[in-house]
Design a protein around this motif. Structure first.
Motif, PDB file in Angstrom:
ATOM      1  N   SER A   5      80.348   5.939  -2.916  1.00 53.30           N
ATOM      2  CA  SER A   5      80.517   4.542  -2.538  1.00 53.30           C
ATOM      3  C   SER A   5      79.210   3.968  -1.983  1.00 53.30           C
ATOM      4  CB  SER A   5      81.653   4.397  -1.536  1.00 53.30           C
ATOM      5  OG  SER A   5      81.344   5.093  -0.359  1.00 53.30           O
ATOM      6  N   THR A   6      78.441   4.794  -1.290  1.00 60.04           N
ATOM      7  CA  THR A   6      77.165   4.315  -0.740  1.00 60.04           C
ATOM      8  C   THR A   6      76.249   3.826  -1.863  1.00 60.04           C
ATOM      9  OG1 THR A   6      77.361   5.974   0.983  1.00 60.04           O
ATOM     10  CG2 THR A   6      75.214   4.953   0.712  1.00 60.04           C
ATOM     11  N   THR A   7      76.146   4.632  -2.924  1.00 58.77           N
ATOM     12  CA  THR A   7      75.287   4.250  -4.038  1.00 58.77           C
ATOM     13  C   THR A   7      75.809   3.011  -4.738  1.00 58.77           C
ATOM     14  OG1 THR A   7      75.173   6.612  -4.349  1.00 58.77           O
ATOM     15  CG2 THR A   7      73.961   5.277  -5.894  1.00 58.77           C
ATOM     16  N   SER A   8      77.137   2.941  -4.901  1.00 64.75           N
ATOM     17  CA  SER A   8      77.720   1.773  -5.566  1.00 64.75           C
ATOM     18  C   SER A   8      77.346   0.503  -4.842  1.00 64.75           C
ATOM     19  CB  SER A   8      79.239   1.860  -5.552  1.00 64.75           C
ATOM     20  OG  SER A   8      79.655   2.901  -6.334  1.00 64.75           O
ATOM     21  N   ILE A   9      77.465   0.552  -3.510  1.00 69.04           N
ATOM     22  CA  ILE A   9      77.294  -0.655  -2.724  1.00 69.04           C
ATOM     23  C   ILE A   9      75.815  -1.050  -2.649  1.00 69.04           C
ATOM     24  CG2 ILE A   9      77.488  -1.585  -0.388  1.00 69.04           C
ATOM     25  CD1 ILE A   9      80.081   0.122  -0.154  1.00 69.04           C
ATOM     26  N   LEU A  10      74.944  -0.081  -2.396  1.00 73.71           N
ATOM     27  CA  LEU A  10      73.547  -0.428  -2.153  1.00 73.71           C
ATOM     28  C   LEU A  10      72.743  -0.595  -3.438  1.00 73.71           C
ATOM     29  CD1 LEU A  10      72.673   1.838   0.879  1.00 73.71           C
ATOM     30  CD2 LEU A  10      73.413  -0.523   0.853  1.00 73.71           C
ATOM     31  N   LEU A  11      73.176   0.081  -4.507  1.00 74.16           N
ATOM     32  CA  LEU A  11      72.330   0.159  -5.689  1.00 74.16           C
ATOM     33  C   LEU A  11      73.002  -0.427  -6.921  1.00 74.16           C
ATOM     34  CD1 LEU A  11      69.588   1.510  -5.713  1.00 74.16           C
ATOM     35  CD2 LEU A  11      70.630   3.544  -6.649  1.00 74.16           C
ATOM     36  N   ASN A  12      74.305  -0.708  -6.820  1.00 75.16           N
ATOM     37  CA  ASN A  12      75.079  -1.161  -7.968  1.00 75.16           C
ATOM     38  C   ASN A  12      75.095  -0.120  -9.084  1.00 75.16           C
ATOM     39  OD1 ASN A  12      76.761  -2.845  -9.308  1.00 75.16           O
ATOM     40  ND2 ASN A  12      75.149  -4.171 -10.143  1.00 75.16           N
ATOM     41  N   THR A  13      74.870   1.144  -8.730  1.00 75.41           N
ATOM     42  CA  THR A  13      74.971   2.234  -9.696  1.00 75.41           C
ATOM     43  C   THR A  13      75.990   3.213  -9.174  1.00 75.41           C
ATOM     44  OG1 THR A  13      72.669   2.035 -10.276  1.00 75.41           O
ATOM     45  CG2 THR A  13      73.718   4.113 -10.779  1.00 75.41           C
ATOM     46  N   PRO A  14      77.187   3.231  -9.764  1.00 75.45           N
ATOM     47  CA  PRO A  14      78.203   4.125  -9.234  1.00 75.45           C
ATOM     48  C   PRO A  14      77.776   5.573  -9.395  1.00 75.45           C
ATOM     49  CG  PRO A  14      79.116   2.618 -10.868  1.00 75.45           C
ATOM     50  CD  PRO A  14      77.626   2.524 -10.946  1.00 75.45           C
ATOM     51  N   GLY A  15      77.779   6.337  -8.286  1.00 75.48           N
ATOM     52  CA  GLY A  15      77.455   7.752  -8.361  1.00 75.48           C
ATOM     53  C   GLY A  15      78.565   8.527  -9.055  1.00 75.48           C
ATOM     54  N   GLU A  16      79.795   8.021  -8.935  1.00 73.24           N
ATOM     55  CA  GLU A  16      80.955   8.681  -9.507  1.00 73.24           C
ATOM     56  C   GLU A  16      81.769   7.644 -10.266  1.00 73.24           C
ATOM     57  OE1 GLU A  16      81.413  11.913  -9.059  1.00 73.24           O
ATOM     58  OE2 GLU A  16      79.513  11.817  -7.999  1.00 73.24           O
ATOM     59  N   SER A  17      82.550   8.143 -11.263  1.00 71.92           N
ATOM     60  CA  SER A  17      83.373   7.203 -12.016  1.00 71.92           C
ATOM     61  C   SER A  17      84.372   6.514 -11.101  1.00 71.92           C
ATOM     62  CB  SER A  17      84.110   7.931 -13.128  1.00 71.92           C
ATOM     63  OG  SER A  17      84.908   8.941 -12.566  1.00 71.92           O
ATOM     64  N   SER A  18      84.774   7.213 -10.014  1.00 67.41           N
ATOM     65  CA  SER A  18      85.788   6.641  -9.145  1.00 67.41           C
ATOM     66  C   SER A  18      85.241   5.482  -8.327  1.00 67.41           C
ATOM     67  CB  SER A  18      86.317   7.726  -8.219  1.00 67.41           C
ATOM     68  OG  SER A  18      85.238   8.410  -7.629  1.00 67.41           O
ATOM     69  N   SER A  19      83.923   5.340  -8.243  1.00 64.85           N
ATOM     70  CA  SER A  19      83.405   4.228  -7.447  1.00 64.85           C
ATOM     71  C   SER A  19      82.879   3.087  -8.314  1.00 64.85           C
ATOM     72  CB  SER A  19      82.349   4.709  -6.449  1.00 64.85           C
ATOM     73  OG  SER A  19      81.653   5.810  -6.903  1.00 64.85           O
ATOM     74  N   VAL A  20      83.243   3.091  -9.606  1.00 61.04           N
ATOM     75  CA  VAL A  20      82.821   2.001 -10.490  1.00 61.04           C
ATOM     76  C   VAL A  20      83.331   0.665  -9.969  1.00 61.04           C
ATOM     77  CG1 VAL A  20      83.105   1.026 -12.794  1.00 61.04           C
ATOM     78  CG2 VAL A  20      82.620   3.449 -12.524  1.00 61.04           C
TER      79      VAL A  20
END
Lengths: 508, 137
Positions: free
Chosen positions: A73-88
Motif C-alpha cells: 500500500s505504501t508504494t501504491s500511495i506514494l508512487l502510483n505503482t502497486p507493489g502487489e496485485s491486491s493494492s492496485v
C-alpha cells in the motif's frame, strides 16, 4: 480456547517474537519494492526451514505475508505503482490523495485499516478454520478430489482476465508435477535418473518467482524513474477517522469470505469494496480525486482476504494465492500431512501460527506508522544490486535442496520459462498451484478408485462432491454466457501479481 | 587560439534536482548571461532504481527551461536516460563545443566515498574544457 492460549504462549517466546519481527520487517520491505513480493521472498527463504524450528519459520512466513500487504500500500500511495496485485485499487485513490498533499492521511488510513481488518479477520479465522476442518475431515476421497478440482479450476478461470492463458499455465504446472516415478512408472523423466524423484517444488518456485523476475528486470533495466511524493509522519484528524471506520469494517466483511473461498485472492474483494464505498459515500464527487474511503475500504479488504486465504490453506490444504502455496510447501517440507487433519495432528503449531498473526499485525502497526518515510527510501536501491542478491540466494536455495548441480540447470530452464510466461502475459499462480496440487489430486483419485475397485461412478457418489461439481458447472455456464454476451470487451481486471507489474511498469 | 574561461561561448551545467544542482545552474546562468553565451543544462539518470531523487520531474524541467528562456538565454535542456551520468555530461559538453562546465560538489563521508562513485569528480577529470566546481550557499 486452551489451544489459543497455548498458541499465544508459543508465539510470545522471545525467539518466536524475534522471528515475527524479522518477518514483518522483511515483508514490509519486499512489499514496498515493486516486482518483489512475499511469494518470491518465501521461496527464497525456504532453505531457512532446514535449520529453523517449524513454529519459528511458519511464524516468520506469516509475518512476511502480512507485511507484504502493508508494504504494497505504501508504494501504491506514494508512487502510483502497486507493489502487489491486491493494492492496485488502493493506488487509484491513494495516489490522488498523495498528490493533493494528503499522503500522510492516506498512509495512516491504510495502515490502521489494515490493522483493524487483519485483527477482525484473524479472530474470524480462529472460529472458522477449526469448524471447516472438522467438517472436511469427515469427507471421503471423492469429495476431496472434487474440492481440489474446484480450487484448480477457480484459481485458473475465475481470477485473471484470459482463461486461455490461465489454462496454459495450469497444464504446464500439472505437467511439471507429473515428472518422476512416484506411481512406480517413470513419467516424463526422459531416462534421466536425476529426474526420477521428480522436480522439487522449491526449485520450481524459486525459478519462477526469482529467476523469471530477475531476467525480466534485466531485460527492462533502464527506465525513467518514477516520481515519488515526499511524505512525513502518517496521521489522521477527526474527520478522517469518521470517514474511515465504516469502510474498514465493510472492507473486512468483503475480504474475509472471498479470501476463504477456494478461489481466493484479493483482487475481487478490493474491487467490490471500492465500488461499494463509491456508492455509499457522502462525498461521491471526491472519488477519482482522492477520497479517503477509497483507500480505507480496499486496504481493509486486502488484509482481511490475506487472513481468509489461511482458511483453505490450514483446513483443507488448498492454497489459493502464490504466497499461501509456498507456505504449504514449507509445511510439507517439515513432513507435515497438510489437509484437514493438520489442525488436529499439529494443533500446537497451527495455533501458534494463528496467535502470531495478531502479534504480527500489532508489530506492523507499531513499525509502519513511524517508519513510512524510511520504507520509501528503499526504492532508491539500484536494481542491479537488488537482483544480484536475489539471484545469489535463488541459486543457493535451489542447490541446497539436494546438493545437485543438476538442480541449478533446472532452475535456469524453469526461470527462462518464467520469463517467457511473463513476456506473453501468462499468469504464474495456476502453474505453481498445479505443481503443488497435481500430485495430491492424483493421490486422492487413486485412493477413491482403489476403494471402489476401479468403479468410476464413485467420484460422484458423495453429496458434497456432487454439489462441488454443480458449482464448477455453474461457473462454466456463467463463463460461457459472459463470453457470448460481450465478446469484444477488453479485459479490464488485472491478471496476477506479475502481470499487473508488467502493465504498471512497462517502459513509457 | 585560447578563449578565456570567463568569456565562454557555451556553458554546460550538470543539474541534479537538489541544492547542488541548483547551485551549478545558478552559477552557469550568471556566467552565460554576463558573457552572452549559450547554456546547456544536463539532467540525466541511469534509470536503474525505481526512484532517483536527483532526476528532475518533467514539470520541474519545463519550469526551469521557461525561466531561463525568459531571461533571454539561448538554452538547451537535456533530460535523458543514460548508461553513465558523468559521461553524459562530458559528451554533451563535447557536442556543444562548450568551453566551460559547471558542477555542484557535495561533502562526502569516508564511507560514502568508499561505496559510491562521484559524478562531479568524474566530470572534473574527464571533461575536455575547464570545469568550475560550486557549492550551495
Amino acid at each position: 480456547m486452551d489451544l489459543l492460549l497455548d498458541g499465544f504462549a508459543a508465539a510470545l517466546t522471545p525467539e518466536n517474537l524475534l522471528f515475527a519481527t524479522i518477518g514483518v520487517i522483511l515483508g514490509t520491505a519486499v512489499g514496498v519494492l515493486p516486482g518483489i513480493g512475499p511469494a518470491m521472498t518465501l521461496a527464497l527463504l525456504l532453505p531457512v526451514t532446514y535449520s529453523v524450528g517449524a513454529d519459528s519459520a511458519i511464524i516468520m512466513f506469516a509475518g512476511i505475508y502480512y507485511g507484504g500487504m502493508y508494504g504494497g500500500s505504501t508504494t501504491s500511495i506514494l508512487l502510483n505503482t502497486p507493489g502487489e496485485s491486491s493494492s492496485v485499487i488502493t493506488a487509484i485513490e491513494g495516489n490522488k490523495m498523495a498528490k493533493a498533499g494528503r499522503a500522510s492521511q492516506a498512509l495512516a488510513t491504510a495502515a490502521i485499516g489494515s490493522f483493524v481488518a487483519g485483527t477482525i479477520a484473524t479472530v474470524a479465522l480462529w472460529i472458522v478454520a477449526p469448524t471447516v476442518a472438522d467438517l472436511v475431515v469427515t469427507l471421503g476421497a471423492p469429495s476431496y478430489f472434487a474440492l481440489m478440482v474446484l480450487a484448480l479450476f477457480a484459481v485458473t478461470a475465475v481470477l485473471g482476465s484470459s482463461k486461455m492463458r490461465g489454462f496454459i499455465a495450469l497444464f504446464l504446472g500439472l505437467a511439471i508435477g507429473l515428472v518422476g516415478t512416484s506411481t512406480g512408472q517413470a513419467r516424463l523423466t526422459f531416462g534421466e535418473p536425476l529426474l526420477a524423484d521428480g522436480i522439487d517444488i522449491v526449485v520450481v518456485a524459486v525459478a519462477l518467482f526469482a529467476i523469471g523476475e530477475a531476467l525480466w528486470v534485466a531485460a527492462h533495466l533502464r527506465r525513467k524513474p518514477l516520481e515519488i511524493i515526499p511524505v512525513g509522519q502518517p496521521w489522521m484528524n477527526k474527520d478522517d477517522w469518521r470517514r474511515s471506520w465504516k469502510p474498514w469494517l465493510r472492507g473486512t466483511a468483503y475480504g474475509f469470505p472471498f479470501g476463504a473461498l477456494p478461489a481466493g485472492g484479493a483482487e475481487i474483494p478490493t474491487f467490490l469494496s471500492y465500488a461499494t464505498e463509491k456508492k455509499l459515500s457522502k462525498h461521491p464527487e471526491e472519488f477519482g480525486k482522492g477520497a479517503i474511503e477509497g483507500v480505507a475500504g480496499p486496504e481493509a479488504a486486502n488484509n482481511a482476504s490475506a487472513a481468509g486465504t489461511l482458511v483453505p490453506l490450514l483446513a483443507l490444504g488448498l492454497p489459493t494465492t502464490a504466497t499461501a502455496a509456498i507456505m504449504l510447501v514449507a509445511l510439507q517440507g517439515y513432513g507435515f500431512q497438510t489437509g484437514p487433519t493438520l489442525m488436529d495432528q499439529h494443533a500446537d503449531l497451527v495455533w501458534a501460527l494463528l496467535a502470531s498473526l495478531v502479534i504480527a499485525n500489532t508489530l506492523l502497526l507499531i513499525i509502519n506508522l513511524p517508519m513510512a518515510p524510511i520504507w520509501a527510501k528503499l526504492l532508491r536501491i539500484p536494481r542491479p544490486y537488488l537482483y544480484a542478491g536475489i539471484l545469489f540466494f535463488a541459486s543457493l536455495g535451489a542447490y541446497s535442496v539436494n546438493f545437485q548441480a543438476f538442480d541449478l540447470a533446472l532452475l535456469l530452464a524453469i526461470g527462462v520459462l518464467g520469463f517467457a510466461m511473463r513476456r506473453f502475459g501468462i499468469p504464474v499462480l495456476p502453474l505453481i498451484i498445479g505443481v503443488i496440487l497435481g500430485p495430491k489430486l492424483e493421490e486422492q483419485l487413486t485412493t477413491a478408485l482403489k476403494i471402489s475397485q476401479g468403479d468410476v461412478s464413485t467420484l460422484w457418489s458423495e453429496p458434497v462432491a456432487v454439489v462441488v461439481y454443480g458449482v464448477i458447472a455453474l461457473l462454466l455456464v456463467a463463463m460461457a454466457v459472459n463470453g457470448l454476451r460481450a465478446p469484444k470487451e477488453p479485459p479490464a481486471e488485472p491478471d496476477t501479481e506479475l502481470d499487473t507489474d508488467e502493465k504498471e511498469l512497462s517502459p513509457r | 587560439m585560447t578563449i578565456s574561461p570567463l568569456q565562454p561561448r557555451c556553458v554546460v551545467a550538470a543539474y541534479s534536482a537538489d541544492d547542488y544542482g541548483r547551485a551549478a545552474v545558478a552559477y552557469a546562468e550568471a556566467v552565460a548571461l554576463a558573457a552572452g553565451a549559450r547554456l546547456v543544462v544536463v539532467n540525466a539518470t541511469r534509470g536503474d532504481s525505481y526512484v532517483d531523487s536527483r532526476f528532475a520531474a518533467d514539470d520541474e524541467i519545463t519550469a526551469l527551461r521557461e525561466r531561463l528562456v525568459g531571461e533571454g538565454l539561448a538554452v538547451e535542456v537535456r533530460h535523458d536516460l543514460v548508461p553513465d551520468v558523468a559521461e553524459a555530461v562530458v559528451t554533451a559538453a563535447d557536442q556543444a563545443q562548450a568551453d566551460l562546465v559547471v558542477v555542484g560538489v557535495r561533502r562526502r563521508t569516508p564511507v560514502g566515498k568508499l561505496l559510491l562513485g562521484s559524478v562531479a569528480q568524474r566530470v572534473i577529470l574527464d571533461a575536455h574544457c575547464p570545469v568550475v566546481a560550486v557549492k550551495p550557499d
